[in-house]
Design an enzyme around this catalytic site. Structure first.
Site, PDB file in Angstrom:
ATOM      1  N   GLY A   1      -9.909  -1.234  -6.593  1.00  0.00           N
ATOM      2  CA  GLY A   1      -9.971  -0.409  -5.403  1.00  0.00           C
ATOM      3  C   GLY A   1      -8.975   0.731  -5.482  1.00  0.00           C
ATOM      4  O   GLY A   1      -8.050   0.725  -6.293  1.00  0.00           O
TER       5      GLY A   1
ATOM      6  N   GLN B   1      -7.843   5.067  -5.456  1.00  0.00           N
ATOM      7  CA  GLN B   1      -8.199   6.366  -6.015  1.00  0.00           C
ATOM      8  C   GLN B   1      -7.473   6.586  -7.345  1.00  0.00           C
ATOM      9  O   GLN B   1      -7.384   5.661  -8.152  1.00  0.00           O
ATOM     10  CB  GLN B   1      -7.903   7.443  -4.965  1.00  0.00           C
ATOM     11  CG  GLN B   1      -8.689   7.190  -3.666  1.00  0.00           C
ATOM     12  CD  GLN B   1      -8.571   8.299  -2.653  1.00  0.00           C
ATOM     13  OE1 GLN B   1      -8.603   9.490  -2.993  1.00  0.00           O
ATOM     14  NE2 GLN B   1      -8.413   7.936  -1.392  1.00  0.00           N
TER      15      GLN B   1
ATOM     16  N   TYR C   1      -1.252   7.157 -11.541  1.00  0.00           N
ATOM     17  CA  TYR C   1      -0.602   7.364 -12.835  1.00  0.00           C
ATOM     18  C   TYR C   1       0.097   6.090 -13.265  1.00  0.00           C
ATOM     19  O   TYR C   1       0.715   5.391 -12.451  1.00  0.00           O
ATOM     20  CB  TYR C   1       0.428   8.499 -12.743  1.00  0.00           C
ATOM     21  CG  TYR C   1       1.350   8.558 -13.942  1.00  0.00           C
ATOM     22  CD1 TYR C   1       0.902   9.057 -15.169  1.00  0.00           C
ATOM     23  CD2 TYR C   1       2.661   8.080 -13.868  1.00  0.00           C
ATOM     24  CE1 TYR C   1       1.737   9.086 -16.277  1.00  0.00           C
ATOM     25  CE2 TYR C   1       3.500   8.115 -14.971  1.00  0.00           C
ATOM     26  CZ  TYR C   1       3.027   8.621 -16.175  1.00  0.00           C
ATOM     27  OH  TYR C   1       3.857   8.634 -17.263  1.00  0.00           O
TER      28      TYR C   1
ATOM     29  N   ALA D   1       2.390   1.334  -5.823  1.00  0.00           N
ATOM     30  CA  ALA D   1       0.950   1.398  -5.583  1.00  0.00           C
ATOM     31  C   ALA D   1       0.359  -0.003  -5.681  1.00  0.00           C
ATOM     32  O   ALA D   1       0.866  -0.863  -6.417  1.00  0.00           O
ATOM     33  CB  ALA D   1       0.277   2.325  -6.593  1.00  0.00           C
TER      34      ALA D   1
ATOM     35  N   GLY E   1      -3.518  -1.944  -6.030  1.00  0.00           N
ATOM     36  CA  GLY E   1      -4.964  -1.849  -6.218  1.00  0.00           C
ATOM     37  C   GLY E   1      -5.469  -3.114  -6.876  1.00  0.00           C
ATOM     38  O   GLY E   1      -4.972  -3.498  -7.939  1.00  0.00           O
TER      39      GLY E   1
ATOM     40  N   GLY F   1      -3.447  -5.158  -9.700  1.00  0.00           N
ATOM     41  CA  GLY F   1      -2.297  -5.631  -8.934  1.00  0.00           C
ATOM     42  C   GLY F   1      -1.424  -4.523  -8.403  1.00  0.00           C
ATOM     43  O   GLY F   1      -1.875  -3.686  -7.626  1.00  0.00           O
TER      44      GLY F   1
ATOM     45  N   CYS G   1      -3.461   8.676  -5.189  1.00  0.00           N
ATOM     46  CA  CYS G   1      -4.151   7.939  -4.123  1.00  0.00           C
ATOM     47  C   CYS G   1      -4.772   8.861  -3.082  1.00  0.00           C
ATOM     48  O   CYS G   1      -5.017   8.458  -1.943  1.00  0.00           O
ATOM     49  CB  CYS G   1      -3.225   6.929  -3.459  1.00  0.00           C
ATOM     50  SG  CYS G   1      -2.593   5.689  -4.616  1.00  0.00           S
TER      51      CYS G   1
END
Length: 222
Positions: free
Chosen positions: A70, A72, A75, A149, A151, A162, A180
């Site tokens: 999930g 966007q 990096y 981040a 995801g 993760g 994101c």
């Protein structure tokens, strides 16, 4: 029992994806233990399932990979701790939001060990820190930067991908994307905040807090 795996050298992204695919299948089949994999990647960009092409500002700068998680564009690179979390939610309650909340709490608890107050913001994925050292916005609000981040992806209720936490990456590398999809806030790291934290320090904090968040007794494996 959760196996903790440490990679001593940056792991190519394709290799990491292949490892996670195989491990998740083995966990679901009852042939392997759950695992947390702590690693770094060479410089690269990943695209989540919600990524928009316009947010890839410099497509030729680093390799770009479809991540399947999930979120966007993100990096990854040296100086950033990746924790790939391969846990069986069949045994932990099939609650996706609850699982993501635990990941957030895990990051926030680890950052608190370094006197960093990580926070969650409605409508903005990841963990954020206020920057009173920077000019306030036009609305008078404190500036905020993203430090971590999140995801994830689930397959048959086993998680993979993760979290990523910025320890000392090259923050200029984030300028090749809109991280994101968020343009109005920056990106920071523990070292950028003036904290001489090393990767091993963060690893110790993550391992120390995993048990309290996920109700497990971690056993480290080399």
């Amino acid at each position: 029992m959760v196996e903790w795996i440490h990679a001593d050298q940056p792991v190519p992204y394709e290799e990491a994806l292949a490892f996670m695919e195989a491990r998740v299948a083995a966990i679901h089949a009852g042939e392997a233990e759950e695992a947390i994999w702590l690693l770094e990647h060479p410089p690269l960009y990943t695209a989540g399932t919600s990524a928009q092409r316009k947010d890839l500002v410099d497509p030729d700068r680093f390799p770009v990979f479809e991540a399947g998680r999930g979120g966007q564009y993100t990096y990854h690179g040296p100086g950033q701790r990746i924790a790939y979390v391969m846990l069986d939610l069949n045994k932990r309650g099939r609650d996706v939001r609850g699982f993501v909340k635990k990941l957030e709490d895990w990051v926030i608890s680890a950052l608190a060990d370094f006197n960093v107050k990580g926070e969650i913001r409605e409508g903005r994925v990841g963990v954020w820190v206020e920057r009173p050292d920077r000019p306030r916005g036009i609305d008078g609000a404190l500036a905020e930067d993203k430090i971590a981040a999140i995801g994830v992806k689930l397959r048959k209720w086993v998680s993979f991908h993760g979290i990523s936490i910025n320890v000392e990456p090259d923050l200029e590398h984030f300028t090749g994307i809109v991280p994101c999809g968020i343009k109005d806030h920056g990106v920071t790291s523990l070292v950028d905040l003036g904290l001489p934290v090393e990767m091993g320090d963060l690893d110790a904090a993550l391992m120390a807090h995993f048990n309290e968040i996920f109700d497990e007794s971690p056993v480290e494996q080399d």
